[in-house]
Scaffold this motif. Structure first.
Motif, short mmCIF file in Angstrom:
data_model
loop_
_atom_site.label_atom_id
_atom_site.label_comp_id
_atom_site.label_asym_id
_atom_site.label_seq_id
_atom_site.Cartn_x
_atom_site.Cartn_y
_atom_site.Cartn_z
N TRP A 93 1.15 -1.12 -0.15
CA TRP A 93 0.21 -0.21 -0.46
C TRP A 93 0.95 1.47 0.27
CZ3 TRP A 93 -5.35 -0.76 0.09
CH2 TRP A 93 -5.18 -2.24 0.00
N VAL B 284 0.07 5.99 4.34
CA VAL B 284 -0.39 7.07 4.39
C VAL B 284 0.13 8.03 5.44
CG1 VAL B 284 -2.83 7.65 4.70
CG2 VAL B 284 -2.28 5.94 3.13
N GLN C 165 -7.81 -1.50 9.12
CA GLN C 165 -8.96 -0.59 8.58
C GLN C 165 -8.93 -1.25 7.17
OE1 GLN C 165 -7.74 3.29 9.04
NE2 GLN C 165 -8.81 3.05 11.02
N ARG C 166 -7.79 -1.36 6.44
CA ARG C 166 -7.80 -1.25 4.95
C ARG C 166 -8.54 -2.83 4.43
NH1 ARG C 166 -2.02 1.72 4.27
NH2 ARG C 166 -3.09 3.47 3.05
N ILE D 143 -10.53 -5.10 6.33
CA ILE D 143 -11.74 -4.30 6.73
C ILE D 143 -12.81 -4.11 5.11
CG2 ILE D 143 -13.63 -3.28 7.52
CD1 ILE D 143 -12.39 -3.78 9.87
N LEU D 144 -12.11 -3.01 4.46
CA LEU D 144 -12.30 -2.01 3.89
C LEU D 144 -12.62 -2.57 1.79
CD1 LEU D 144 -13.36 0.18 1.77
CD2 LEU D 144 -11.53 1.38 1.94
N GLN D 145 -11.09 -3.32 2.10
CA GLN D 145 -11.46 -4.33 0.68
C GLN D 145 -12.31 -5.84 0.65
OE1 GLN D 145 -9.51 -3.03 -1.67
NE2 GLN D 145 -8.20 -4.42 -2.03
N LEU E 126 -15.99 -3.80 -0.01
CA LEU E 126 -15.67 -3.40 -1.39
C LEU E 126 -16.28 -4.55 -2.25
CD1 LEU E 126 -12.97 -0.91 -1.39
CD2 LEU E 126 -15.70 -0.68 -1.83
N LEU F 228 -22.19 -0.41 1.90
CA LEU F 228 -20.93 -0.70 2.58
C LEU F 228 -20.57 0.00 3.87
CD1 LEU F 228 -18.00 -0.61 1.66
CD2 LEU F 228 -17.87 2.13 1.32
N ARG F 229 -21.87 0.68 4.27
CA ARG F 229 -21.82 0.66 5.91
C ARG F 229 -22.49 -0.21 6.43
NH1 ARG F 229 -25.87 3.16 8.98
NH2 ARG F 229 -24.62 4.27 10.79
N ILE G 237 -19.43 -3.01 6.28
CA ILE G 237 -18.50 -2.62 7.01
C ILE G 237 -18.58 -2.83 8.69
CG2 ILE G 237 -17.52 -1.32 8.60
CD1 ILE G 237 -16.74 -0.19 5.62
N LEU G 238 -20.30 -2.63 9.46
CA LEU G 238 -21.15 -3.01 10.80
C LEU G 238 -21.12 -4.35 10.72
CD1 LEU G 238 -22.72 0.22 10.60
CD2 LEU G 238 -20.88 -0.24 11.47
#
Lengths: 198, 173
Positions: free
Chosen positions: A121, A124, A138-139, A141-143, A146, A192-193, A196-197
């Motif tokens: 990555w 950041v 976090q990434r 979870i997000l990936q 998605l 998406l929310r 993730i939740l």
């Protein structure tokens, strides 16, 4: 592997055809100038690759799509008529190509979306090891969220959140009305929310 | 005041600064009193930041492509929209709505302003046919439309009055 820093050629909100440098580059490409093509590719390879990565979920497919898009562009850049921003035209080509790849993968029964945790990555915030670990979690979870998202939702979210395209530009790229963009963005964010939740 | 559901529908547009000042004020007022909407808004913002940070290192794509680019001369520039662009233009909702509106207007105009439509009233029809006959009779070339009123008072007996025949033609059998 070199990370290319991209400076946007035009400021947001500027007139869609106001960038003379980009227009000149496209014209020179149309005339067969490889140096101009090189300059265009270096301007856009970062976003073309990252949009493809976001939609496809693995670096090999993203890299293949990015290369295919630029090779196609070299042969077909005459189709660009300066009626829209070059970037929105290019993003439409990229997203359509990604959808074709996903269709092809479905037909061949390959894994639709694979999460690759080993993928490097762009750093950041690596101020502390704890924050780096948190960021990686976090990434991940997000990936994963998605990957489970509907294709239309993933595409609009990546274009909006990653490239910050306006509603008008999204409407142009996705080929739908601004009202549809607005409602689809809301549905996508809500979906998406929820993913993730859960 | 807008209800909770409608405010939720506006949160995404609020996040993108796509609301007008009045709508923004309403959403902000609601966010200050509704924990559920405030939580949703916070999640939207966090997910946006996460996605924005999803950038990967880019392989040397430009170098690879450059090595494969064939030499070529100028490509033919397309001055007319491609089929794909035309298709997207034609099938956008605004184009469809405009086409439907124009079609309806044309149909209405054709129905109400059709000059060949026979009058519905029998007397009107008779007078119309008779007037046309008198006005356009080649044997009465000195008669003009302006003088029809006077002419009607002193009918020309030399010209054959075939109004009844024309009336049958007008009525379509």
């Amino acid at each position: 592997m070199e990370h290319v820093s991209i400076a946007p050629l035009y400021s947001r909100g500027a007139d869609r055809l106001s960038n003379p440098i980009e227009r000149e580059l496209v014209r020179r490409c149309q005339d067969g100038d490889k140096q101009a093509m090189d300059a265009l590719m270096r301007q856009y390879q970062h976003w073309v690759y990252n949009i493809a990565f976001g939609m496809l979920g693995n670096p090999e497919d993203a890299s293949d799509v990015a290369q295919d898009v630029f090779l196609w562009l070299w042969e077909n850049i005459g189709q660009f008529q300066f009626r829209s921003r070059f970037s929105t035209w290019l993003y439409r080509i990229v997203t359509n190509r990604c959808l074709n790849v996903k269709d092809r993968n479905k037909r061949h029964h390959t894994e639709p979306m694979e999460i690759l945790d080993s993928q490097p990555w762009v750093p950041v915030d690596t101020a502390s090891p704890e924050s780096a670990v948190l960021l990686a979690e976090q990434r991940e979870i997000l990936q994963r969220a998605l990957a489970k998202l509907k294709e239309d939702y993933r595409r609009i979210l990546i274009l909006r959140e990653m490239r910050n395209l306006s509603y008008d530009e999204l409407s142009e790229v996705l080929g739908c009305s601004v009202g549809r963009v607005k409602s689809r963005l809301y549905e996508a964010r809500k979906a998406l929310r929820k993913l993730i939740l859960t | 005041m807008m209800n909770h559901r409608r405010i939720q529908n506006q949160l995404s547009a609020y996040l993108d600064s796509e609301l007008n000042p009045e709508e923004r004020a309403v959403v902000e007022a609601h966010l200050s009193i509704c924990d559920a909407c405030a939580q949703m808004m916070g999640d939207f913002q966090q997910n946006r930041q996460w996605i924005a940070a999803l950038e990967h290192e880019v392989p040397p794509i430009a170098d690879r492509v450059l090595a494969q680019l064939p030499d070529r001369g100028p490509v033919r520039r397309q001055f007319f929209p491609s089929f794909d662009e035309l298709r997207r233009w034609v099938f956008r909702p605004s184009t469809g709505a405009a086409a439907a509106a124009v079609t309806v207007c044309l149909i209405v105009a054709f129905i109400y302003f059709n000059p060949t439509r026979p009058p519905e009233d029998a007397l009107d029809l008779y007078l119309t046919v008779h007037t046309e006959h008198v006005a356009y009779n080649p044997l009465r070339s000195n008669v003009t439309a302006d003088s029809l009123g006077e002419d009607m008072k002193t009918p020309d007996t030399t010209a054959e009055d075939n109004t009844d025949f024309l009336l049958e033609v007008h009525l379509g059998d």
